[in-house]
Design an enzyme around this catalytic site. Structure first.
Site, PDB file in Angstrom:
ATOM      1  N   ASN A  11       5.967   0.158  -1.362  1.00  0.00           N
ATOM      2  CA  ASN A  11       7.133  -0.628  -0.865  1.00  0.00           C
ATOM      3  C   ASN A  11       7.348  -1.931  -1.654  1.00  0.00           C
ATOM      4  O   ASN A  11       7.786  -2.936  -1.108  1.00  0.00           O
ATOM      5  CB  ASN A  11       7.018  -0.921   0.641  1.00  0.00           C
ATOM      6  CG  ASN A  11       8.323  -1.415   1.281  1.00  0.00           C
ATOM      7  OD1 ASN A  11       8.291  -2.196   2.222  1.00  0.00           O
ATOM      8  ND2 ASN A  11       9.463  -1.002   0.774  1.00  0.00           N
ATOM      9  N   ASP A 124       6.897   6.671 -10.557  1.00  0.00           N
ATOM     10  CA  ASP A 124       6.486   5.364 -10.044  1.00  0.00           C
ATOM     11  C   ASP A 124       6.379   4.342 -11.172  1.00  0.00           C
ATOM     12  O   ASP A 124       5.470   4.421 -12.003  1.00  0.00           O
ATOM     13  CB  ASP A 124       5.136   5.510  -9.321  1.00  0.00           C
ATOM     14  CG  ASP A 124       4.847   4.310  -8.449  1.00  0.00           C
ATOM     15  OD1 ASP A 124       5.413   3.231  -8.722  1.00  0.00           O
ATOM     16  OD2 ASP A 124       4.073   4.456  -7.489  1.00  0.00           O
TER      17      ASP A 124
HETATM   18  P1  4NP Z   1       6.019   1.906  -5.273  1.00  0.00           P
HETATM   19  O1  4NP Z   1       4.926   1.603  -6.406  1.00  0.00           O
HETATM   20  O2  4NP Z   1       5.449   2.999  -4.411  1.00  0.00           O
HETATM   21  O3  4NP Z   1       7.226   2.364  -6.021  1.00  0.00           O
HETATM   22  O4  4NP Z   1       6.216   0.598  -4.535  1.00  0.00           O
HETATM   23  C1  4NP Z   1       3.607   1.253  -6.107  1.00  0.00           C
HETATM   24  C2  4NP Z   1       3.284  -0.056  -5.847  1.00  0.00           C
HETATM   25  C3  4NP Z   1       1.977  -0.410  -5.601  1.00  0.00           C
HETATM   26  C4  4NP Z   1       0.990   0.569  -5.589  1.00  0.00           C
HETATM   27  C5  4NP Z   1       1.316   1.882  -5.834  1.00  0.00           C
HETATM   28  C6  4NP Z   1       2.639   2.231  -6.098  1.00  0.00           C
HETATM   29  N1  4NP Z   1      -0.338   0.209  -5.355  1.00  0.00           N
HETATM   30  O5  4NP Z   1      -1.228   1.087  -5.482  1.00  0.00           O
HETATM   31  O6  4NP Z   1      -0.635  -0.958  -5.041  1.00  0.00           O
END
Ligand code: 4NP
Length: 155
Positions: A11, A124
């Protein structure tokens, strides 16, 4: 009121980007009194944090506001409060099924709304670093999602 929640892993990258883009589209169509939008993450790691610098940067470049947005974790109650839970990838969908199975809520991936897209999952950018590509995918997905919601609800 129609409630739309975008979901990703942390998020901070993809779902807040989708939230901000979708909210702008809703506003441009004058539908802000009919469609409410938010985002949430599967994980708890970034709760309370603003969007990632990469997401903030691409939104600023495109004059899209992310004012006041902070990360929160997806919760069981969201299935009661939202009509559309829109995920970014297959892993999000699998994780969501672990939280709750519910038939009266639309649970889908954003790129499902672009049937001709060969890319089915929003990659991602937390790991790839490619925020521009993700912005392009999410922008098209949001436009198609809004068209579908308008059609479904005669807006
Ligand atoms: P999102 O990306 O799912 O697009 O917000 C990520 C942000 C942080 C993490 C993984 C995915 N994390 O592992 O902290």
């Amino acid at each position: 009121m129609i409630h739309v929640l975008f979901v990703c892993l942390g998020n901070i990258c993809r779902s807040p980007m989708a939230e901000a883009i979708f909210r702008k589209l809703v506003y441009e169509e004058g539908l802000e009194s009919k469609i409410k939008v938010d985002s949430a993450g599967i994980g708890h790691w970034h709760v309370g944090d603003p969007p990632h610098e990469g997401t903030k940067g691409i939104l600023e470049e495109n004059t899209i506001s992310y004012e006041g947005m902070t990360a929160r974790q997806l919760e069981e109650k969201d299935w009661d409060d939202y009509d559309y839970l829109i995920a970014m990838d297959d892993k999000n969908i699998a994780d969501m099924k672990e939280i709750r199975e519910e038939i009266n809520v639309v649970v889908a991936k954003l790129l499902d709304y672009i049937p001709e897209s060969e890319v089915r999952d929003v990659p991602d950018p937390f790991f790839t670093g490619n925020f521009q590509y993700v912005y392009e995918l999410i922008s098209v997905g949001c436009r198609e999602l809004l068209e579908k919601i308008k059609k479904d609800h005669n807006l």
